[in-house]
Design a protein around this motif. Sequence first.
Motif, PDB file in Angstrom:
ATOM      1  N   CYS A 153      -1.005  -1.682   4.969  1.00  0.00           N
ATOM      2  CA  CYS A 153      -1.174  -3.307   4.642  1.00  0.00           C
ATOM      3  C   CYS A 153      -0.084  -3.772   5.640  1.00  0.00           C
ATOM      4  N   GLY A 154       0.798  -3.267   6.317  1.00  0.00           N
ATOM      5  CA  GLY A 154       1.793  -3.846   7.053  1.00  0.00           C
ATOM      6  C   GLY A 154       2.716  -4.798   6.266  1.00  0.00           C
TER       7      GLY A 154
ATOM      8  N   CYS B 158       7.327   2.701   5.042  1.00  0.00           N
ATOM      9  CA  CYS B 158       6.552   3.809   4.365  1.00  0.00           C
ATOM     10  C   CYS B 158       6.198   4.782   5.306  1.00  0.00           C
TER      11      CYS B 158
ATOM     12  N   ASP C 100       5.642  -3.876   4.996  1.00  0.00           N
ATOM     13  CA  ASP C 100       7.060  -3.337   4.688  1.00  0.00           C
ATOM     14  C   ASP C 100       7.675  -3.189   5.982  1.00  0.00           C
TER      15      ASP C 100
ATOM     16  N   CYS D 237       0.830  -1.325  -0.031  1.00  0.00           N
ATOM     17  CA  CYS D 237       0.025   0.076   0.054  1.00  0.00           C
ATOM     18  C   CYS D 237       0.850   1.351  -0.072  1.00  0.00           C
ATOM     19  N   ALA D 238       2.167   1.192   0.384  1.00  0.00           N
ATOM     20  CA  ALA D 238       2.691   2.281   0.644  1.00  0.00           C
ATOM     21  C   ALA D 238       2.148   3.470   1.709  1.00  0.00           C
TER      22      ALA D 238
HETATM   23 FE1  FES Z   1       1.675  -1.027   3.340  1.00  0.00          FE
HETATM   24 FE2  FES Z   1       3.930   0.057   4.374  1.00  0.00          FE
HETATM   25  S1  FES Z   1       3.587  -0.498   2.287  1.00  0.00           S
HETATM   26  S2  FES Z   1       2.122  -0.515   5.339  1.00  0.00           S
END
Ligand code: FES
Length: 231
Positions: free
Chosen positions: A59-60, A74, A62, A54-55
């Motif tokens: 989404c968790g 992110c 990275d 998701c950046a």
């Molecule tokens: Fe999804 Fe960082 S890319 S939480």
Amino acid sequence: MKVKVKIRRFNPESDRRPYWAEYTLDADPSDRIIDVLVQIKGYHDGSLTFRRSCAHGICGSDAVVINGHNRLACKVLVKHIGKNIVIEPLRGLPVIKDLTVDMTPFFAKYRAIQPFLMNDEPPPYTERLQTQEARARFDDTTKCILCAACTTSCPSFWSNDSYVGPAAIVQAHRFIFDDRDRGAQVRLAILAESDGVWRCRTIYNCVEACPRDIDITRAIGEVKKAMLVGE
Ligand code: FES
Ligand code: SF4
Ligand code: F3S
């Protein structure tokens, strides 16, 4: 600004051991660490491997170790770190390649606490209603995005990877204190086992690591208390 980025890299198919790769590049102070990684992959070394989706902190996927702290790449800005950035994979999970770890053991612990509503009573004609007060009881633990930053920062987990870990306990808390659920005793029995909640030694690394600011030790304490004196 010029930044120096050190990344712990490892390809199990070709490297005998992990090594540090260094990159020097231009970054804006308001760039996120994920932007830095994307720039390295796009312009310096396309073989660099990391996970993200998701950046935007949702989404968790990275979570990595940034200058010694478990963080979502992110959610951390270059200006928060400075000119020397050090990035490593999460500790305690097998490295698939570079910054990408194998989350299979982590999600196995999540599945073990049975993270779904258990209630065999006939459902009402509409939805199962809940008061605002009852919902508030477990609101904090609904915020978990299963990033694994907590569990992989926990020394109890590092020393015994059978420990169910804070993330799974947070997820169990979310159901144990939901008054629509009837599976609390099942989950408490699972967490009472030798690799369950009593492995927590209240070290607090998990709280410092959580990108959602969940009060993890409070949740763990409430689960322990429910085991001893009931919900
Ligand atoms: Fe999804 Fe960082 S890319 S939480
Ligand atoms: Fe990530 Fe926090 Fe959930 Fe742990 S409790 S998995 S650190 S969001
Ligand atoms: Fe580990 Fe957090 Fe407990 S760091 S020991 S789960 S308080």
